[in-house]
Design an enzyme around this catalytic site. Structure first.
Site, PDB file in Angstrom:
ATOM      1  N   SER A  97      43.290  40.691  33.258  1.00  0.00           N
ATOM      2  CA  SER A  97      43.987  41.899  33.668  1.00  0.00           C
ATOM      3  C   SER A  97      43.556  43.051  32.781  1.00  0.00           C
ATOM      4  O   SER A  97      43.153  42.865  31.631  1.00  0.00           O
ATOM      5  CB  SER A  97      45.494  41.693  33.539  1.00  0.00           C
ATOM      6  OG  SER A  97      46.182  42.920  33.563  1.00  0.00           O
TER       7      SER A  97
ATOM      8  N   CYS B 267      47.195  49.963  44.150  1.00  0.00           N
ATOM      9  CA  CYS B 267      47.044  48.825  43.237  1.00  0.00           C
ATOM     10  C   CYS B 267      45.729  48.081  43.376  1.00  0.00           C
ATOM     11  O   CYS B 267      44.936  48.335  44.269  1.00  0.00           O
ATOM     12  CB  CYS B 267      48.253  47.900  43.372  1.00  0.00           C
ATOM     13  SG  CYS B 267      49.772  48.700  42.786  1.00  0.00           S
ATOM     14  N   ASP B 268      45.596  47.098  42.524  1.00  0.00           N
ATOM     15  CA  ASP B 268      44.354  46.501  42.065  1.00  0.00           C
ATOM     16  C   ASP B 268      43.270  46.273  43.112  1.00  0.00           C
ATOM     17  O   ASP B 268      42.259  46.952  43.128  1.00  0.00           O
ATOM     18  CB  ASP B 268      44.678  45.159  41.398  1.00  0.00           C
ATOM     19  CG  ASP B 268      45.562  45.352  40.173  1.00  0.00           C
ATOM     20  OD1 ASP B 268      46.341  46.316  40.168  1.00  0.00           O
ATOM     21  OD2 ASP B 268      45.493  44.554  39.250  1.00  0.00           O
ATOM     22  N   LYS B 269      43.456  45.294  43.992  1.00  0.00           N
ATOM     23  CA  LYS B 269      42.382  44.928  44.911  1.00  0.00           C
ATOM     24  C   LYS B 269      42.413  45.756  46.190  1.00  0.00           C
ATOM     25  O   LYS B 269      41.436  45.791  46.934  1.00  0.00           O
ATOM     26  CB  LYS B 269      42.482  43.440  45.298  1.00  0.00           C
ATOM     27  CG  LYS B 269      42.573  42.500  44.122  1.00  0.00           C
ATOM     28  CD  LYS B 269      41.509  42.768  43.106  1.00  0.00           C
ATOM     29  CE  LYS B 269      41.866  42.195  41.759  1.00  0.00           C
ATOM     30  NZ  LYS B 269      43.056  42.749  41.157  1.00  0.00           N
TER      31      LYS B 269
ATOM     32  N   ASP C 262      49.402  42.145  41.698  1.00  0.00           N
ATOM     33  CA  ASP C 262      48.816  41.164  40.788  1.00  0.00           C
ATOM     34  C   ASP C 262      49.816  40.671  39.754  1.00  0.00           C
ATOM     35  O   ASP C 262      49.762  39.515  39.324  1.00  0.00           O
ATOM     36  CB  ASP C 262      47.600  41.768  40.079  1.00  0.00           C
ATOM     37  CG  ASP C 262      46.354  41.675  40.937  1.00  0.00           C
ATOM     38  OD1 ASP C 262      46.499  41.533  42.158  1.00  0.00           O
ATOM     39  OD2 ASP C 262      45.245  41.741  40.395  1.00  0.00           O
TER      40      ASP C 262
ATOM     41  N   GLU D  48      43.189  36.230  37.383  1.00  0.00           N
ATOM     42  CA  GLU D  48      43.379  36.913  36.105  1.00  0.00           C
ATOM     43  C   GLU D  48      44.139  35.998  35.144  1.00  0.00           C
ATOM     44  O   GLU D  48      45.002  35.231  35.558  1.00  0.00           O
ATOM     45  CB  GLU D  48      44.161  38.210  36.294  1.00  0.00           C
ATOM     46  CG  GLU D  48      43.368  39.286  37.013  1.00  0.00           C
ATOM     47  CD  GLU D  48      44.138  40.583  37.139  1.00  0.00           C
ATOM     48  OE1 GLU D  48      45.353  40.595  36.846  1.00  0.00           O
ATOM     49  OE2 GLU D  48      43.531  41.587  37.539  1.00  0.00           O
TER      50      GLU D  48
ATOM     51  N   CYS E  69      51.425  50.209  37.603  1.00  0.00           N
ATOM     52  CA  CYS E  69      51.892  49.972  36.223  1.00  0.00           C
ATOM     53  C   CYS E  69      51.246  50.931  35.232  1.00  0.00           C
ATOM     54  O   CYS E  69      50.043  51.180  35.271  1.00  0.00           O
ATOM     55  CB  CYS E  69      51.640  48.528  35.829  1.00  0.00           C
ATOM     56  SG  CYS E  69      52.577  47.359  36.857  1.00  0.00           S
TER      57      CYS E  69
END
Length: 554
Positions: free
Chosen positions: A470, A121-123, A80, A444, A193
C-alpha cells in the site's frame, strides 16, 4: 461539427434508437447536442466514492451549461482498505481490467461523443485512464478528492495509523481503548484516505499528466472548490469534443515522464509504477522500469506526506498543490512545459501563476528532503527483472541490510507469524506466490507491514514480496519482485535460513546462494496448485508479471 453519437441518433433509420432515448425523457433538442458519457464509480462501500453522486450532478450541470447532454452510467469499485488482509484483496488489482473493459463496452455501444470519468480510489482511477487511452475519444477525469485527516490527541492521523495501532496493541504498547479511539478518529468523512497513498498519488498524477483540471489532485472532498472543479470539468468536456482534442494528444511520453517526476518528488505510492505502465501501454507509449529509475535518480524529493512525514494532502493543497510542485521541478528542466492539457493551456502556462505558500510542506528544489526521488528500482539475483522500494519513507541508516530468510507462501502465514512473535530482528520475511499470476491478483501487504511497524520491528526486519505494498507502507519493504514465484523466479526457491542482502546504495537485492544451487533448486521446482475458479482463474491465465505493469498481453 462531427458527432460520433450521430451513429445512434441521426437519420430516418435511427428512429427506433431515438424512441428509446425518448423513453428516458430526452427531447429532440437534447439529442441534437453532443452526448457525454459520465462514467461514475459511485457506491456505498467506498468512503472515497460515497459522495460521487454529488460530484456527478455538478459535472452534469457543467455539461448542460456548455451545451451538451450528459448520460451517466456506473462502474464497480473496491476499497483497498476494506479488502486488505483477506481474500478480497486478490480482486483489487484485477478489478482494474474489468473497469477499463466495462467503460470501453459502454462507450462503443452508445457512441458517446465524449467521456467524463469520476473516481477517487486505487484501482478505479487507473482502470478509467486505461479506458480513456484505449478509446481515444475526448475525455477528462475528475476525482472525488482527498479525505481530511483525522485528529487524535492534538495530531493529524489517517488510516495507516489505525493499521499500525493494531501492531502496537498486540505488542502491548497501547490499550484496547486507545486502539478504539484511533479507529474512531482516523477517517472523519468522505474522500480518498488522507495520506499520499495510492489513491491520492493517482489523483495527483492525473493532474500532472494533464487529463484533469488544476486542483483536481488535491482539493479536499468536502470543499466547495471540488464542486466548482466538477462543474468546470463538465463544461470543458464539451469544449474538448468541439475541438476534437483526444486523450492521446495529451497522454504522450513526455506527459508520463512528467508524472513520474511528480511522483518521485512527492514520494508517492509504489503502485503507481504498475498503473502508469499499464496506462502508457494503452496509450501506445513505451514505459519501462528503467524510466522510473532514471527519473528518480535526478528528481529531488520535495515533500514528505504521510506515511513518510506528518503532512497530508490537504496540506499539499494549501501549499500550492500539484502545479507548485511542477513549478519547482521545472527549475531543473524536469517538466516539459509545452505539453497541452485538458484545460486547453500548456503546462508552462499553468505553472506560470503557481506559488508555493508553505515551504514546510513543499521544499525549494535547492533544499530538498532527499537529492533523489522517493521510489527506487532494485535488481539482483533475487529480482533479475526488478523490484521496487519506497525509500522516501525510509531513513538512510537502513540502506544496507543483511538477514536470514523466513519464507511464507501467503500473506496470512506471514501475518500469523508476526503477530505470534515468531519474527525476530535481522529476519528477512519473504512472502511469495502473491504476484499478479500467483496470488492471483498481487495483494497489498499493508497488514503485514503495519503490524511490523506497530510492534517496533520496521527498522530491524525486511519484508520482501512478489506482491505489492500500500502507499501507506513505510520501512524496509520491497515489492514487485520479478519474475514472480509463479513464473519460476528465484524468489520461488528461497529457503528458510538463506541469507538475503539489500544494498540500496548499489540498488541491489541478492539471494546469497551460489547461482548453481539456485539453478538446481529451480530444476526441481513446480508451481503449487491453487483451486481457482471464475474471474481469478481467467485473470491468472492472462496477466503478466509486475515489471510489465501487470497488464494483459493477447
Amino acid at each position: 461539427m462531427y458527432l460520433r453519437s450521430d451513429l445512434v441518433k441521426s437519420g430516418i433509420e435511427r428512429a427506433p434508437h431515438r424512441a428509446l432515448f425518448k423513453a428516458l425523457g430526452l427531447t429532440d433538442e437534447e439529442l441534437s447536442r453532443p452526448l457525454i458519457g459520465i462514467a461514475n464509480s459511485w457506491n456505498e462501500v467506498i468512503p472515497g466514492h460515497k459522495h460521487l453522486r454529488e460530484i456527478a450532478e455538478a459535472v452534469k450541470a457543467g455539461v448542460r451549461l456548455a451545451g451538451g447532454t450528459p448520460l451517466e452510467f456506473n462502474t464497480i469499485g473496491i476499497c483497498d482498505g476494506i479488502a486488505m488482509g483477506h481474500e478480497g484483496m486478490k480482486y483489487s488489482l484485477p478489478s482494474r481490467e474489468l473497469i477499463a473493459d466495462s467503460i470501453e463496452i459502454m462507450a462503443k455501444a452508445y457512441q458517446f461523443d465524449g467521456l467524463v470519468m469520476i473516481s477517487s480510489c486505487d484501482k478505479i482511477i487507473p482502470g478509467m485512464l486505461m479506458a480513456m487511452a484505449r478509446l481515444n475519444i475526448p475525455s477528462i477525469f475528475i476525482s472525488g478528492g482527498p479525505m481530511l485527516a483525522g485528529r487524535y490527541r492534538g495530531r493529524d492521523i489517517d488510516l495507516h495509523d489505525v493499521f499500525e495501532a493494531v501492531g502496537a496493541y498486540n505488542a502491548g504498547k497501547i490499550s484496547l481503548d486507545e486502539l478504539k479511539a484511533i479507529e474512531e478518529a482516523a477517517c472523519p468523512g468522505v474522500g480518498s484516505c488522507a495520506g499520499m497513498f495510492t489513491a491520492n498519488t493517482m489523483n495527483v498524477l492525473t493532474e500532472a499528466i494533464g487529463i484533469s483540471l488544476p486542483g483536481n489532485g488535491t482539493a479536499p472532498a468536502v470543499s466547495a472548490e471540488r464542486i466548482r472543479i466538477a462543474k468546470k470539468t463538465g463544461m470543458m468536456i464539451v469544449e474538448l469534443v468541439k475541438r476534437g482534442i483526444r486523450p492521446r494528444d495529451i497522454m504522450n511520453r513526455e506527459a508520463f515522464l512528467d508524472a513520474i517526476a511528480v511522483d518521485m518528488a512527492l514520494g508517492g505510492s509504489t503502485n503507481t509504477i504498475l498503473h502508469l505502465m499499464a496506462i502508457a501501454h494503452e496509450a501506445g507509449v513505451n514505459l519501462t522500469l528503467d524510466d522510473f529509475d532514471e527519473i528518480s535518480e535526478k528528481t529531488p524529493t520535495l515533500a514528505k506526506l504521510s506515511p513518510a512525514g506528518p503532512y497530508h494532502v490537504q496540506d499539499l493543497h494549501e501549499a500550492g498543490g500539484v502545479l507548485a510542485i511542477m513549478k519547482e521541478l521545472s527549475k531543473r528542466n524536469l517538466i516539459h512545459r509545452d505539453r497541452i492539457t485538458v484545460s486547453l493551456k500548456t503546462v508552462g502556462e499553468l505553472i506560470e501563476s503557481a506559488t508555493v505558500f508553505r515551504r514546510d510542506v513543499i521544499r525549494p528544489i535547492e533544499e530538498p528532503w532527499l537529492s533523489r526521488g522517493g521510489i527506487m528500482i532494485l535488481k539482483g539475483s533475487l529480482a533479475p527483472k526488478g523490484a521496487v522500494i519506497k525509500i522516501s519513507a525510509l531513513s538512510e541508516d537502513l540502506y544496507f541490510f543483511e538477514g536470514v530468510a523466513r519464507v511464507f507462501n501467503s500473506e496470512e502465514e506471514a501475518v500469523k507469524a508476526i503477530m505470534n512473535g515468531k519474527i525476530e530482528k535481522g529476519d528477512a520475511v519473504i512472502i511469495r506466490y502473491e504476484g499478479p499470476k500467483g496470488g492471483p491478483g498481487m495483494r497489498e501487504m499493508l497488514t503485514a507491514t503495519a503490524v511490523l511497524a506497530g510492534m517496533g520491528l520496521d527498522r530491524d526486519v525486511a519484508l520482501i514480496t512478489d506482491g505489492r505494498f500500500s502507499g501507506a507502507t513505510r520501512g524496509l519493504c520491497i515489492g514487485h519482485v520479478s519474475p514472480e514465484a509463479a513464473e519460476g523466479g528465484p524468489i520461488a526457491v528461497v529457503e528458510d535460513g538463506d541469507r538475503i542482502r539489500i544494498d540500496l546504495r548499489s540498488k541491489r537485492i541478492d539471494l546469497l546462494v551460489e547461482q548453481e544451487i539456485i539453478e538446481e533448486r529451480l530444476k526441481k521446482w513446480s508451481l503449487p496448485r491453487k483451486d481457482l475458479k471464475g474471474y481469478l482463474l481467467r485473470y491468472s491465465k492472462q496477466v503478466t508479471s509486475a515489471y510489465t505493469g501487470a497488464i494483459f498481453i493477447s
